[in-house]
Design a protein around this motif. Structure first.
Motif, short mmCIF file in Angstrom:
data_model
loop_
_atom_site.label_atom_id
_atom_site.label_comp_id
_atom_site.label_asym_id
_atom_site.label_seq_id
_atom_site.Cartn_x
_atom_site.Cartn_y
_atom_site.Cartn_z
N GLY A 603 -2.91 14.51 -11.27
CA GLY A 603 -2.88 13.99 -9.91
C GLY A 603 -3.45 12.60 -9.79
N GLY A 604 -3.47 11.82 -10.88
CA GLY A 604 -4.00 10.46 -10.85
C GLY A 604 -3.08 9.49 -10.14
N PHE A 605 -3.56 8.25 -10.06
CA PHE A 605 -2.80 7.22 -9.36
C PHE A 605 -1.82 6.50 -10.29
N LEU A 606 -2.20 6.31 -11.56
CA LEU A 606 -1.35 5.58 -12.50
C LEU A 606 -0.68 6.55 -13.46
N SER A 607 0.65 6.45 -13.52
CA SER A 607 1.41 7.32 -14.40
C SER A 607 1.88 6.52 -15.61
N GLY A 608 1.90 7.16 -16.78
CA GLY A 608 2.42 6.52 -17.98
C GLY A 608 3.92 6.38 -17.97
N ASP A 609 4.58 7.06 -17.00
CA ASP A 609 6.04 6.93 -16.86
C ASP A 609 6.37 5.82 -15.87
N SER A 610 7.48 5.13 -16.13
CA SER A 610 7.99 4.13 -15.21
C SER A 610 9.49 4.32 -15.08
N TYR A 611 10.03 3.98 -13.93
CA TYR A 611 11.47 4.09 -13.72
C TYR A 611 11.95 2.84 -13.01
N SER A 612 13.25 2.58 -13.11
CA SER A 612 13.81 1.39 -12.49
C SER A 612 15.30 1.59 -12.25
N THR A 613 15.79 1.04 -11.14
CA THR A 613 17.23 0.96 -10.88
C THR A 613 17.61 -0.51 -10.95
N ILE A 614 18.62 -0.84 -11.75
CA ILE A 614 18.94 -2.23 -12.10
C ILE A 614 20.37 -2.53 -11.68
N GLU A 615 20.55 -3.62 -10.93
CA GLU A 615 21.89 -4.13 -10.61
C GLU A 615 22.31 -5.11 -11.70
N LEU A 616 23.36 -4.77 -12.42
CA LEU A 616 23.83 -5.61 -13.53
C LEU A 616 25.13 -6.29 -13.14
N GLY A 617 25.03 -7.29 -12.27
CA GLY A 617 26.23 -8.02 -11.89
C GLY A 617 27.13 -7.17 -11.03
N PRO A 618 28.38 -7.63 -10.84
CA PRO A 618 29.31 -6.91 -9.97
C PRO A 618 29.82 -5.64 -10.61
N GLY A 619 29.63 -4.52 -9.92
CA GLY A 619 30.26 -3.28 -10.36
C GLY A 619 29.51 -2.49 -11.41
N LYS A 620 28.25 -2.78 -11.70
CA LYS A 620 27.50 -2.01 -12.68
C LYS A 620 26.14 -1.64 -12.10
N TYR A 621 25.74 -0.41 -12.40
CA TYR A 621 24.47 0.11 -11.89
C TYR A 621 23.77 0.85 -13.03
N ALA A 622 22.50 0.61 -13.18
CA ALA A 622 21.75 1.21 -14.28
C ALA A 622 20.50 1.91 -13.75
N VAL A 623 20.19 3.04 -14.37
CA VAL A 623 18.96 3.79 -14.08
C VAL A 623 18.23 3.97 -15.39
N ALA A 624 16.93 3.68 -15.41
CA ALA A 624 16.15 3.74 -16.65
C ALA A 624 14.82 4.41 -16.39
N ILE A 625 14.38 5.22 -17.37
CA ILE A 625 13.06 5.85 -17.36
C ILE A 625 12.40 5.55 -18.69
N SER A 626 11.15 5.08 -18.64
CA SER A 626 10.39 4.80 -19.86
C SER A 626 9.08 5.56 -19.82
N ASP A 627 8.71 6.15 -20.95
CA ASP A 627 7.47 6.93 -21.07
C ASP A 627 6.59 6.26 -22.11
N GLY A 628 5.47 5.68 -21.67
CA GLY A 628 4.54 5.05 -22.60
C GLY A 628 3.70 6.09 -23.33
N MET A 629 3.14 5.70 -24.48
CA MET A 629 2.34 6.62 -25.28
C MET A 629 1.06 6.97 -24.52
N GLY A 630 0.79 8.25 -24.38
CA GLY A 630 -0.44 8.68 -23.74
C GLY A 630 -0.30 8.69 -22.22
N ASN A 631 -1.44 8.50 -21.57
CA ASN A 631 -1.48 8.53 -20.11
C ASN A 631 -2.36 7.39 -19.61
N GLY A 632 -2.35 7.22 -18.31
CA GLY A 632 -3.25 6.26 -17.71
C GLY A 632 -2.73 4.86 -17.66
#
Length: 823
Positions: A603-632
Motif C-alpha cells: 500500500g505504499g506511494f511509489l510502485s516499481g511498476d510504470s505504465y504509459s500510453t504513447i501516440e506514435l504519429g498518425p494511426g498508431k497507439y502503444a501501451v507499455a508496462i515496465s517492472d523495475g527490479m525490486g520495489n520502492g
C-alpha cells in the motif's frame, strides 16, 4: 521498311526546318544578350535616360529631374557619372542654352560641395535627398535672381521651393529604380514601392519626348500607351490601371493639355489587364475600346482617328516586344503566374538541396554503421592469433628452459600444438580442471606436465578476461552499428518525405467549395493539403463564427460523402475577427479505450511498476508496462526511465527492435550494479487493428474475444541483464470488440495457493461479463488482492485496452449532385 514497323523517319526538309528554327532562336538569344550588355553594362541605357530627362519639363518651365538623376548615379555607379552628365547637358541644350548652363552649374556645384562634405562625414547617402534639396533651391533662386535683373519675386521663390521639393522626392525614386538600368542580372523580387518608382521614372523619361511627332502622331502618347498595355499584359488589371494613373499624372504635370490622357491610360490599363487572358490581342482590344470611348465622349480637341492611330502604334510595339522580355519582367512582379513559378522553382531548389544534404547524412551514418560491423572471417583469424599469443606465454614460462624443447616443438610440433590446445579447451570448459585422461596424455608427452598445467591455468584466467572484454566491445560495436543504421533509415525516409511534390488540388477545392455552397453553407475559403486515403487534411474558413456546430454536424458529414471516407473535425477556433477556422482530418478505422489499475507493495506511494500510453504519429497507439527490479523508489525510477527513453526513441521513428536494444544498452552500461527492467509493449495500428507485441522478460498478455481467451507470450530475458539478445515480435490481428489485457508479474503471479496462474487468469477473465476496460482492470486487481486476504505482496499493474470500430457521431449527408464526387 517492313509493314509491321511503325517508326517514322522525319523528312530531310523537316529536319532542316527544325535546325533553322534552332539557329534562329539561338541567334535571337545572342542578340538579346549583346543588347543587354551594351545597354546595361556599357551605360547606353543611362545615356538615353539622361538625354530625355535633361529636356523633361514640369509645368512648362521646371526642370527637377537632372540633379537628382546625376546625384544618384554618382552615388551608385560613379564611373558612369561623366556619361550621364553629357546626356543631361545634350538634352537640356535641346531646350535652350540657358537650361544647359543651369544644368551644368547644378551638377558642378553638387560635385564640389559633395566632395567637401564627404571629407568630413561618412553618412552622405542618408542626407543625399536633403543635400540635393538645398543645392536645387539656392541655385534656382540665384539663377532667377540673375535672370530677373537682381530681383527675386515671391512667385520665383515658391517655384524654386516646388522644384527643390520635387528633386528631393525624385532622389528616393531614382535610388529605387536606377539599379534596373545598371545591373545585368537582377533576381530580386520587386516590392510595391519599387514597381511604383520604376513606373514614375519611365513616365518621367517619357516627358522628355513631349513635342516629338512622327507623321503627326505624338511620340509621348504612343510610348505612354505602350507602357500601360505592357504592364497590363504582364501583371494584370491592378498593375495596369496603376501604371495608367501614375503615367497620366506625370504627363498632366508636364503639360496641362495632356490631362485627359490620365483617363485614357487608366481605362486602357484596366481593360487591357482584364482581357489579358486573350493574350496580346485581348490587351490590344482593351486599348482600342478605351481609346474609342474616351475619344468619342471625352472633352478633347484631338482628332479621333489620330488617337486611334497612336493606339495602333502602341499595339504594334507590344507585338514587337519579345515574349522572353515580358516573361522576365513578369518574374519580378509579385502576383503574376511567372513570379509564382519562379518562387516554386526556388523552393524546389532549396528542397532538393535539403534532400541531398539529408541523404548525405544518411549515407554517412550508414557508412559508420558498416565500419562498426566486423566481418566473421576477421574474427576467425583473430581467434587463431590470440591462441598463438596465449601459447607463446605458456611456453615462455615452461618450455624455454626444458631440454626436450627441440624434440617437442621441432620434431613433434603438430602433436604438441594440438595437445596444448586440447588442454586449454578442457580446462576452459571444466572451470580450471582437466579430466584425468587428458592429464595422462600431457604427462606422457611432457616431463613438466604439472608445471604446464599450472601455467595454462594461470594464463587462461587472463585469456578469459580478455575474451570477455573483447566480447563486450564487439557487442557494443554491433549495437552502435544497429543504432546508426536505424538513424540512417530514419533520415532516408525523411529525405523521401521531403522530396514528395505537393499536389495541386485547385480543381478539388473548387468542386468542394461549390458542393458546400450548393447545400446552402457560406464558405470563405477551402484549402486542401492532402487527399491521401486515411490521411485527408483540409482547412476551411467560415465567414461567421458561431457555436451551433455547423462544422461537426453538416460540413464534416458532407465531406464524408464527397470523399467517400469518414471525416471529423479535429480542431475549430474563432479568433474573434468574424471568421472561424476548422481543421478536418480522416477518422481512424478503429479507436481504443483504456483502463488501468495499479498498486504499490504494502500500500505504499511509489510502485516499481510504470505504465504509459504513447501516440506514435498518425494511426498508431502503444501501451507499455515496465517492472523495475525490486520495489520502492529505486525500482520506480528504473521502470519510469525505461518507458521515457523508449517513448523518445519510438517517436523519433526508429524501428521497434532497434529502440528496445538501445534502451537495453543504456540500462546495461549505465551502472555496474545488477539493475534490470521488464518491458511489455503492444503497438496497435488504428487503421487495420493489427497489433505487435514486444515482451522483454514480461508476463503473458491475454486477448479476450467473446468467451475465448488467447494468450500472447515471448521468452525474452529482462533488459539490462545481457548485452546482446534477440527481440521476438509477436503479431496478432485484433478485431472490433476485442479486449487486450496486459499485466505485471505482481498481478499474474499474485494469486495465493494457485498452481497454474495461466488457467486461473483465463478463468477469471472469462467470468467477467462487463466489457468496460476500467471495470475489468479493477475487478482483476480486486480478485488478486482478495486471494491474499487484502495484502498487497508485490507491485501490481494491469492495463486493459478495448478495440472498437470508430463510428462517427454524425452520419454522412448525401450530396445531391453525384458528379461532385472527388476521387
Amino acid at each position: 521498311m517492313e509493314r509491321g514497323d511503325r517508326s517514322v523517319i522525319p523528312p530531310a526538309d523537316n529536319v532542316d526546318l527544325h535546325e533553322t528554327k534552332m539557329e534562329f532562336t539561338n541567334g535571337l538569344k545572342k542578340l538579346q544578350q549583346k543588347l543587354e550588355y551594351l545597354f546595361l553594362q556599357k551605360g547606353i541605357a543611362l545615356l538615353l535616360v539622361a538625354l530625355l530627362l535633361g529636356r523633361a519639363l514640369i509645368l512648362s518651365h521646371l526642370t527637377p529631374f537632372a540633379l537628382p538623376f546625376f546625384a544618384v548615379v554618382y552615388i551608385i555607379k560613379r564611373e558612369k557619372a561623366p556619361l550621364v552628365l553629357f546626356g543631361l547637358l545634350v538634352g537640356s541644350l535641346t531646350l535652350s542654352m540657358g537650361n544647359a548652363a543651369f544644368t551644368f552649374a547644378l551638377c558642378m556645384l553638387f560635385l564640389v560641395s559633395f566632395k567637401i562634405f564627404e571629407a568630413f562625414s561618412k553618412r552622405v547617402v542618408r542626407i543625399l535627398p536633403y543635400f540635393v534639396f538645398g543645392i536645387s533651391f539656392f541655385t534656382k533662386c540665384g539663377y532667377q535672381f540673375m535672370v530677373n535683373g537682381q530681383t527675386l519675386t515671391r512667385y520665383d521663390s515658391v517655384m524654386a521651393g516646388v522644384e527643390a521639393g520635387l528633386a528631393l522626392v525624385l532622389v528616393f525614386i531614382f535610388m529605387q529604380s536606377i539599379p534596373f538600368l545598371t545591373f545585368h542580372k537582377r533576381k530580386k523580387t520587386l516590392k510595391t514601392e519599387e514597381v511604383i518608382s520604376l513606373i514614375i521614372m519611365l513616365a518621367s523619361v517619357m516627358t522628355g519626348t513631349i513635342g516629338w511627332t512622327f507623321y503627326d502622331l505624338s511620340i509621348e502618347h504612343i510610348l505612354s500607351r505602350y507602357l500601360v498595355i505592357l504592364f497590363a499584359f504582364t501583371a494584370g488589371a491592378t498593375v495596369g490601371s496603376t501604371v495608367g494613373v501614375v503615367t497620366g499624372l506625370i504627363f498632366s504635370l508636364a503639360s496641362v493639355s495632356s490631362f485627359f490622357q490620365m483617363s485614357l491610360l487608366a481605362f486602357s490599363g484596366l481593360l487591357g489587364g482584364l482581357l489579358k487572358e486573350g493574350k496580346r490581342a485581348g490587351t490590344a482590344i482593351g486599348l482600342i475600346v478605351a481609346t474609342v470611348l474616351i475619344g468619342m465622349y471625352g472633352e478633347t480637341n484631338t482628332i479621333l482617328m489620330e488617337t486611334i492611330y497612336e493606339s495602333c502604334a502602341a499595339i504594334l510595339l507590344l507585338f514587337l516586344t519579345p515574349i522572353s522580355l515580358i516573361d522576365k519582367l513578369a518574374r519580378h512582379i509579385p502576383g503574376t503566374p511567372e513570379h509564382a513559378q519562379d518562387q516554386q522553382r526556388y523552393a524546389r531548389k532549396i528542397r532538393d538541396i535539403t534532400v541531398r544534404r539529408v541523404e548525405q547524412f544518411s549515407s554517412v551514418f550508414q557508412a559508420l554503421s558498416n565500419s562498426f560491423s566486423q566481418p566473421e572471417k576477421w574474427q576467425e583469424d583473430e581467434e587463431e592469433q590470440e591462441f598463438d599469443f596465449f601459447l607463446s606465454h605458456v611456453t615462455e614460462k615452461t618450455c624455454q628452459t626444458c631440454f626436450k624443447k627441440s624434440q617437442c616443438w621441432g620434431n613433434n610440433f603438430d602433436k604438441t600444438y594440438e595437445l596444448m590446445k586440447n588442454v586449454m579447451h578442457e580446462m576452459d570448459e571444466n572451470t580450471g580442471t582437466i579430466p584425468p585422461q587428458t592429464f595422462r596424455q600431457l604427462d606422457k608427452h611432457c616431463n613438466k606436465a604439472k608445471k604446464v598445467r599450472d601455467a595454462i591455468h594461470q594464463e587462461l584466467t587472463v585469456y578469459q578476461v580478455n575474451q570477455q572484454l573483447k566480447k563486450q566491445v564487439q557487442e557494443s560495436r554491433k549495437l552502435v552499428a544497429e543504432q546508426l543504421l536505424g538513424v540512417s533509415a530514419v533520415m532516408g525516409d525523411f529525405a523521401k518525405e521531403i522530396q514528395r511534390d505537393q499536389e495541386n488540388h485547385h480543381r478539388q477545392e473548387e468542386m468542394m467549395f461549390d458542393a458546400l455552397q450548393d447545400f446552402g453553407i457560406e464558405i470563405e475559403h477551402v484549402e486542401i493539403y492532402s487527399l491521401e486515403p486515411g490521411n485527408i487534411d483540409i482547412d476551411i474558413t467560415l465567414p461567421n463564427s458561431s457555436s451551433l456546430g455547423e462544422c461537426e454536424k453538416i460540413i464534416a458529414p458532407l465531406l464524408s460523402d464527397i470523399l467517400n471516407e469518414t471525416i471529423i473535425v479535429q480542431s475549430e477556433e474563432s479568433p474573434g475577427m468574424g471568421f472561424c477556422y476548422a481543421t478536418l482530418r480522416s477518422a481512424k478505422a478503429f479507436i481504443v479505450e483504456t483502463g488501468v489499475a495499479h498498486a504499490a507493495k504494502g500500500g505504499g506511494f511509489l510502485s516499481g511498476d510504470s505504465y504509459s500510453t504513447i501516440e506514435l504519429g498518425p494511426g498508431k497507439y502503444a501501451v507499455a508496462i515496465s517492472d523495475g527490479m525490486g520495489n520502492g523508489e529505486r525500482a520506480h525510477h528504473e521502470s519510469s526511465e525505461t518507458l521515457k527513453l523508449l517513448q523518445k526513441i519510438l517517436q523519433s521513428g526508429i524501428e521497434e527492435k532497434v529502440a528496445i536494444k538501445s534502451v537495453n544498452s543504456v540500462l546495461s552500461l549505465r551502472s555496474t550494479e545488477e539493475i534490470f527492467s521488464t518491458l511489455d509493449l503492444a503497438m496497435i495500428d488504428l487503421q487495420n487493428a493489427e497489433a505487435k507485441f514486444l515482451k522483454i522478460g514480461s508476463t503473458p498478455s491475454f486477448i479476450k474475444r467473446g468467451s475465448k481467451i488467447l494468450k500472447v507470450e515471448s521468452g525474452n530475458l529482462p533488459m539490462g541483464i545481457l548485452q546482446e539478445f534477440d527481440v521476438d515480435v509477436v503479431s496478432e490481428q485484433l478485431r472490433a470488440g476485442d479486449l487486450l489485457i496486459m499485466m505485471s508479474d505482481g498481478v499474474f503471479e499474485g494469486p495465493k495457493h494457485v498452481e497454474n496462474y495461466e488457467l486461473w487468469m483465463k478463468r477469471k477473465l472469462r467470468e467477467i461479463e462487463t466489457d468496460d476496460p476500467q471495470a475489468i482492470a479493477d475487478l482483476v486487481m480486486e480478485e488478486v488482492i482478495r486471494t491474499r486476504s487484502g495484502v498487497i505482496a508485490d507491485d501490481m499493474t494491469i492495463a486493459v485496452v478495448k478495440i472498437s470500430h470508430n463510428t462517427p457521431k454524425w452520419a454522412a449527408i448525401p450530396v445531391r449532385n453525384r458528379k461532385m464526387k472527388i476521387s
